[in-house]
Write a protein that holds these residues in place. Structure first.
Motif, PDB file in Angstrom:
ATOM      1  N   GLY A  37       0.812  -1.200   0.000  1.00  0.00           N
ATOM      2  CA  GLY A  37       0.000   0.000   0.000  1.00  0.00           C
ATOM      3  C   GLY A  37       0.848   1.253   0.000  1.00  0.00           C
ATOM      4  O   GLY A  37       2.049   1.232  -0.220  1.00  0.00           O
ATOM      5  N   VAL A  38       0.242   2.373   0.256  1.00  0.00           N
ATOM      6  CA  VAL A  38       0.928   3.654   0.208  1.00  0.00           C
ATOM      7  C   VAL A  38       1.735   3.853   1.492  1.00  0.00           C
ATOM      8  O   VAL A  38       1.194   3.854   2.589  1.00  0.00           O
ATOM      9  CB  VAL A  38      -0.084   4.807   0.024  1.00  0.00           C
ATOM     10  N   ASN A  39       3.052   3.994   1.354  1.00  0.00           N
ATOM     11  CA  ASN A  39       3.930   4.294   2.487  1.00  0.00           C
ATOM     12  C   ASN A  39       3.732   3.335   3.667  1.00  0.00           C
ATOM     13  O   ASN A  39       3.546   3.756   4.806  1.00  0.00           O
ATOM     14  CB  ASN A  39       3.715   5.740   2.956  1.00  0.00           C
ATOM     15  N   GLY A  40       3.759   2.037   3.382  1.00  0.00           N
ATOM     16  CA  GLY A  40       3.671   1.054   4.460  1.00  0.00           C
ATOM     17  C   GLY A  40       2.287   0.873   5.027  1.00  0.00           C
ATOM     18  O   GLY A  40       2.141   0.471   6.183  1.00  0.00           O
ATOM     19  N   GLY A  41       1.263   1.160   4.223  1.00  0.00           N
ATOM     20  CA  GLY A  41      -0.108   1.017   4.707  1.00  0.00           C
ATOM     21  C   GLY A  41      -0.564  -0.413   4.858  1.00  0.00           C
ATOM     22  O   GLY A  41      -1.585  -0.681   5.484  1.00  0.00           O
ATOM     23  N   GLY A  42       0.187  -1.366   4.286  1.00  0.00           N
ATOM     24  CA  GLY A  42      -0.069  -2.767   4.534  1.00  0.00           C
ATOM     25  C   GLY A  42      -0.862  -3.471   3.452  1.00  0.00           C
ATOM     26  O   GLY A  42      -1.532  -2.847   2.633  1.00  0.00           O
ATOM     27  N   HIS A  43      -0.763  -4.789   3.450  1.00  0.00           N
ATOM     28  CA  HIS A  43      -1.559  -5.643   2.572  1.00  0.00           C
ATOM     29  C   HIS A  43      -2.800  -6.076   3.334  1.00  0.00           C
ATOM     30  O   HIS A  43      -2.706  -6.704   4.386  1.00  0.00           O
ATOM     31  CB  HIS A  43      -0.746  -6.861   2.134  1.00  0.00           C
ATOM     32  N   LYS A  44      -3.962  -5.768   2.800  1.00  0.00           N
ATOM     33  CA  LYS A  44      -5.212  -5.967   3.526  1.00  0.00           C
ATOM     34  C   LYS A  44      -6.048  -7.066   2.885  1.00  0.00           C
ATOM     35  O   LYS A  44      -6.329  -7.037   1.694  1.00  0.00           O
ATOM     36  CB  LYS A  44      -5.996  -4.652   3.597  1.00  0.00           C
TER      37      LYS A  44
ATOM     38  N   THR B  36     -16.484 -10.210   7.960  1.00  0.00           N
ATOM     39  CA  THR B  36     -15.905  -8.861   7.932  1.00  0.00           C
ATOM     40  C   THR B  36     -14.675  -8.747   8.828  1.00  0.00           C
ATOM     41  O   THR B  36     -14.319  -7.663   9.266  1.00  0.00           O
ATOM     42  CB  THR B  36     -16.958  -7.829   8.376  1.00  0.00           C
ATOM     43  N   ILE B  37     -14.025  -9.869   9.096  1.00  0.00           N
ATOM     44  CA  ILE B  37     -12.863  -9.860   9.984  1.00  0.00           C
ATOM     45  C   ILE B  37     -11.627  -9.471   9.188  1.00  0.00           C
ATOM     46  O   ILE B  37     -11.302 -10.122   8.190  1.00  0.00           O
ATOM     47  CB  ILE B  37     -12.677 -11.245  10.638  1.00  0.00           C
ATOM     48  N   PRO B  38     -10.913  -8.433   9.595  1.00  0.00           N
ATOM     49  CA  PRO B  38      -9.724  -8.017   8.842  1.00  0.00           C
ATOM     50  C   PRO B  38      -8.636  -9.095   8.888  1.00  0.00           C
ATOM     51  O   PRO B  38      -8.554  -9.889   9.828  1.00  0.00           O
ATOM     52  CB  PRO B  38      -9.264  -6.745   9.570  1.00  0.00           C
ATOM     53  N   ALA B  39      -7.808  -9.111   7.851  1.00  0.00           N
ATOM     54  CA  ALA B  39      -6.650 -10.003   7.796  1.00  0.00           C
ATOM     55  C   ALA B  39      -5.516  -9.263   7.095  1.00  0.00           C
ATOM     56  O   ALA B  39      -5.687  -8.173   6.564  1.00  0.00           O
ATOM     57  CB  ALA B  39      -6.992 -11.304   7.086  1.00  0.00           C
ATOM     58  N   SER B  40      -4.350  -9.899   7.111  1.00  0.00           N
ATOM     59  CA  SER B  40      -3.145  -9.229   6.644  1.00  0.00           C
ATOM     60  C   SER B  40      -2.142 -10.274   6.174  1.00  0.00           C
ATOM     61  O   SER B  40      -2.406 -11.484   6.238  1.00  0.00           O
ATOM     62  CB  SER B  40      -2.559  -8.386   7.799  1.00  0.00           C
ATOM     63  N   ASN B  41      -0.995  -9.802   5.701  1.00  0.00           N
ATOM     64  CA  ASN B  41       0.112 -10.717   5.437  1.00  0.00           C
ATOM     65  C   ASN B  41       0.920 -10.973   6.698  1.00  0.00           C
ATOM     66  O   ASN B  41       1.947 -11.661   6.664  1.00  0.00           O
ATOM     67  CB  ASN B  41       1.033 -10.145   4.352  1.00  0.00           C
ATOM     68  N   ASP B  42       0.456 -10.474   7.840  1.00  0.00           N
ATOM     69  CA  ASP B  42       1.176 -10.619   9.097  1.00  0.00           C
ATOM     70  C   ASP B  42       0.179 -10.562  10.257  1.00  0.00           C
ATOM     71  O   ASP B  42      -0.800  -9.809  10.212  1.00  0.00           O
ATOM     72  CB  ASP B  42       2.202  -9.488   9.221  1.00  0.00           C
ATOM     73  N   HIS B  43       0.412 -11.376  11.278  1.00  0.00           N
ATOM     74  CA  HIS B  43      -0.331 -11.323  12.558  1.00  0.00           C
ATOM     75  C   HIS B  43      -1.835 -11.469  12.378  1.00  0.00           C
ATOM     76  O   HIS B  43      -2.612 -10.566  12.695  1.00  0.00           O
ATOM     77  CB  HIS B  43      -0.033 -10.013  13.281  1.00  0.00           C
ATOM     78  N   ASN B  44      -2.259 -12.637  11.919  1.00  0.00           N
ATOM     79  CA  ASN B  44      -3.687 -12.907  11.778  1.00  0.00           C
ATOM     80  C   ASN B  44      -4.264 -13.751  12.907  1.00  0.00           C
ATOM     81  O   ASN B  44      -5.460 -14.021  12.912  1.00  0.00           O
ATOM     82  CB  ASN B  44      -3.959 -13.606  10.442  1.00  0.00           C
ATOM     83  N   GLY B  45      -3.419 -14.179  13.865  1.00  0.00           N
ATOM     84  CA  GLY B  45      -3.961 -15.050  14.908  1.00  0.00           C
ATOM     85  C   GLY B  45      -4.474 -16.325  14.268  1.00  0.00           C
ATOM     86  O   GLY B  45      -3.720 -17.117  13.722  1.00  0.00           O
TER      87      GLY B  45
ATOM     88  N   SER C  50       6.115  -4.309   6.125  1.00  0.00           N
ATOM     89  CA  SER C  50       5.339  -3.638   5.079  1.00  0.00           C
ATOM     90  C   SER C  50       4.052  -3.027   5.613  1.00  0.00           C
ATOM     91  O   SER C  50       3.359  -2.304   4.892  1.00  0.00           O
ATOM     92  CB  SER C  50       5.009  -4.618   3.945  1.00  0.00           C
ATOM     93  N   ASN C  51       3.714  -3.301   6.866  1.00  0.00           N
ATOM     94  CA  ASN C  51       2.570  -2.674   7.529  1.00  0.00           C
ATOM     95  C   ASN C  51       3.017  -1.594   8.516  1.00  0.00           C
ATOM     96  O   ASN C  51       2.279  -1.224   9.419  1.00  0.00           O
ATOM     97  CB  ASN C  51       1.759  -3.737   8.278  1.00  0.00           C
ATOM     98  N   GLY C  52       4.243  -1.102   8.335  1.00  0.00           N
ATOM     99  CA  GLY C  52       4.869  -0.231   9.328  1.00  0.00           C
ATOM    100  C   GLY C  52       4.177   1.084   9.573  1.00  0.00           C
ATOM    101  O   GLY C  52       4.345   1.690  10.637  1.00  0.00           O
ATOM    102  N   ALA C  53       3.399   1.559   8.601  1.00  0.00           N
ATOM    103  CA  ALA C  53       2.676   2.814   8.791  1.00  0.00           C
ATOM    104  C   ALA C  53       1.169   2.604   8.957  1.00  0.00           C
ATOM    105  O   ALA C  53       0.417   3.564   9.047  1.00  0.00           O
ATOM    106  CB  ALA C  53       2.930   3.756   7.609  1.00  0.00           C
ATOM    107  N   ARG C  54       0.774   1.348   9.009  1.00  0.00           N
ATOM    108  CA  ARG C  54      -0.649   1.036   9.183  1.00  0.00           C
ATOM    109  C   ARG C  54      -1.062   1.298  10.621  1.00  0.00           C
ATOM    110  O   ARG C  54      -0.355   0.964  11.566  1.00  0.00           O
ATOM    111  CB  ARG C  54      -0.877  -0.437   8.831  1.00  0.00           C
ATOM    112  N   GLN C  55      -2.215   1.903  10.807  1.00  0.00           N
ATOM    113  CA  GLN C  55      -2.693   2.228  12.147  1.00  0.00           C
ATOM    114  C   GLN C  55      -2.982   0.965  12.936  1.00  0.00           C
ATOM    115  O   GLN C  55      -3.672   0.052  12.460  1.00  0.00           O
ATOM    116  CB  GLN C  55      -3.959   3.076  12.074  1.00  0.00           C
ATOM    117  N   ASN C  56      -2.455   0.871  14.151  1.00  0.00           N
ATOM    118  CA  ASN C  56      -2.703  -0.284  15.001  1.00  0.00           C
ATOM    119  C   ASN C  56      -4.005  -0.080  15.777  1.00  0.00           C
ATOM    120  O   ASN C  56      -4.205   0.950  16.417  1.00  0.00           O
ATOM    121  CB  ASN C  56      -1.541  -0.512  15.966  1.00  0.00           C
TER     122      ASN C  56
END
Length: 515
Positions: free
Chosen positions: A142-149, A175-184, A211-217
């Motif tokens: 995504g844009v500036n580390g916004g992450g893969h959603k 509607t549960i979010p997921a990512s390329n990292d930390h999905n439990g 790659s999710n470094g700028a994504r809001q936690n």
């Protein structure tokens, strides 16, 4: 009192495997025979000992559900969900200039069998990632580390005993979010005041790192399903609104809308287990960032602190954040969207009465060592750190293996360990001892226990590296993509054997300070 754990390596004699460790524990000469039950699996993720005397398996990349006879090893395909996945096998698409869209962490993950599976309710609950919501043209997250959603869903199937297939899917939540990292990704059926419910662990999406470094936690946002443990009904209730029928009416964060959140403040909880030890107990295990893998007692409405507190609220992350990078375009003094942790203890006080420390934190590294590690990472230097990366948890409640009753058994992704932590009669950690059973250069994904307590079944990843960005690359591996069986060999004189004095090799006695 916080548990400063001693790490002990028992001598584990097993056929076909060589283990270099020495000790004289209650199971001084414990012997396990090892057997490969099934191999050539596509990353087995969930491993459940079913009431039908079969092992039930999910394949995270193959998107298949299998039943395996643990005696013969015969595999039976009961569901192929690959068509439910709307995105391609990104892990098989060639890199473009050394870059590619990553596979989500997991895929087809958790599974739970209804307690009345063989009676009136033949229901099987599954969770899988089904859609990619990022920009396929941007392989950098995504844009500036916004992450893969991505998006994941929980689905209830009915097991058709005649056809031996999973049929009649009903979506509980999609509607549960997921990512390329930390999905439990772990599912668990456990009672609350005697009534069974479905629990599901979700990670924080890796929001704040790589790659999710700028994504809001959003682990602290009670209205988000990121970094939470969720609770659902096993059957739809009578609510008028259809999407509310699977969410219990007494969930702690219900308001103007039904909210599946049961607890908040989690990083990446990959293991859930239940036991009735002095009352109902749900245990979770989750990954820490650069230290402090956790065991938590899951309690209604509780807040486990992430990303404001890492491990105990003891200050070892003061002045740091839950991650760090060398990407100057990312926010904050540590180049991450994770908030700066000024004072862990104050953060815990701010959270208030709902804050919970873990009942155990592994490798709680000191602040000076962590600060040095962070500085080196920010400079672009490759670093290593001590952790287990716990992938699952089971409660051992059998008398079959002396000294093991009421222990937590935890497989790990780092170091291919099976670790054991003893519980007391209140269901809390009994003492400061952790036993490590080291197997080899593999990644242990899940664990199941036979009905008689004499066998342990272990699922082994097909890959040697994480599906997320934090990678480990051992030089060699054994039993990849398999399910192995460890059978305990009962000593000829078990009584006298179990009373020998305990001594052991110590590998970590307390917090590693700045020695």
């Amino acid at each position: 009192m916080k548990n400063r754990l001693l790490y002990l390596i028992p001598l584990l004699s097993i056929k076909l495997l060589s283990v270099e460790a020495q000790s004289d524990l209650p199971l001084e000469n414990a012997e396990f025979e090892i057997r490969v039950i099934a191999d050539k699996l596509s990353d087995p993720w969930e491993l459940t000992n079913g009431p039908d005397n079969h092992l039930w398996i999910t394949e995270s990349k193959g998107y298949r559900v299998l039943r395996i006879d643990p005696v013969s090893g015969k595999k039976q395909l009961i569901a192929d969900l690959s068509k439910e996945r709307t995105f391609p096998r990104y892990d098989k698409i060639p890199d473009r200039n050394g870059r590619s869209i990553p596979w989500p962490q997991g895929g087809l993950m958790g599974m739970a069998l209804h307690p009345s599976l063989l009676k009136s309710k033949p229901f099987v609950y599954l969770t899988y990632i089904y859609d990619y919501k990022g920009n396929p043209g941007n392989v950098d997250g995504g844009v500036n580390g916004g992450g893969h959603k991505f998006l994941q869903r929980i689905v209830r199937y009915t097991y058709d005993f005649e056809e031996e297939k999973l049929v009649q899917p009903i979506i509980l939540c999609d509607t549960i979010p997921a990512s390329n990292d930390h999905n439990g990704g772990r599912l668990l059926i456990a009672p609350v005041n005697g009534k069974p419910y479905l629990f599901f662990s979700t990670g924080d999406m890796g929001a704040g790192q790589f790659s999710n470094g700028a994504r809001q936690n959003k682990a602290q946002n009670q209205n988000s399903y990121e970094g939470k443990i969720l609770r659902f009904n096993l059957e739809a209730d009578g609510d008028n609104v259809e999407e509310n029928q699977w969410i219990p009416n007494d969930n702690p964060f219900n308001g103007s809308w039904q909210n599946a959140v049961w607890t908040i403040g989690h990083r990446n909880p990959q293991g859930l287990a239940f036991a009735d030890i002095d009352g109902e107990k749900i245990y979770s295990v989750e990954h820490g960032p650069y230290s402090d893998d956790e065991i938590n007692l899951v309690e209604k409405g509780a807040n486990y602190g992430h990303p404001l507190v890492i491990g105990y609220d003891d200050g070892n992350y003061n002045g740091l954040a839950a991650s760090v990078s060398n990407k100057e375009e990312y926010p904050g003094i540590w180049n991450t969207s994770y908030p700066l942790i000024k004072d862990e203890k104050q953060n815990a006080r701010t959270v208030g009465s709902t804050y919970r420390n873990p009942i155990t934190s592994f490798y709680p590294t000191g602040n000076n060592l962590l600060s040095e590690l962070y500085t080196n990472i920010q400079k672009g230097h490759k670093q290593e750190w001590q952790s287990f990366a716990p992938s699952s948890v089971e409660v051992y409640q059998s008398d079959a293996i002396p000294g093991w009753k009421n222990s937590l058994l935890i497989p790990t992704l780092k170091g291919a360990r099976l670790i054991r932590v003893q519980l007391d009669n209140k269901g809390k950690v009994a003492n400061s001892t952790v036993y490590e059973y080291v197997r080899g250069n593999v990644r242990y994904r899940d664990l199941a226990i036979s009905n008689d307590g004499l066998k342990l079944y272990v699922a082994v990843d097909s890959a040697l590296v994480s599906s997320g960005p934090s990678k480990e690359d051992p030089k060699q591996a054994s039993y990849r993509g398999s399910v192995i069986e460890l059978t305990y060999k009962i000593p000829s004189d078990q009584t006298s054997h179990a009373t020998k004095p305990e001594t052991a090799k110590l590998i970590n006695a307390k917090r590693k300070e700045e020695e």
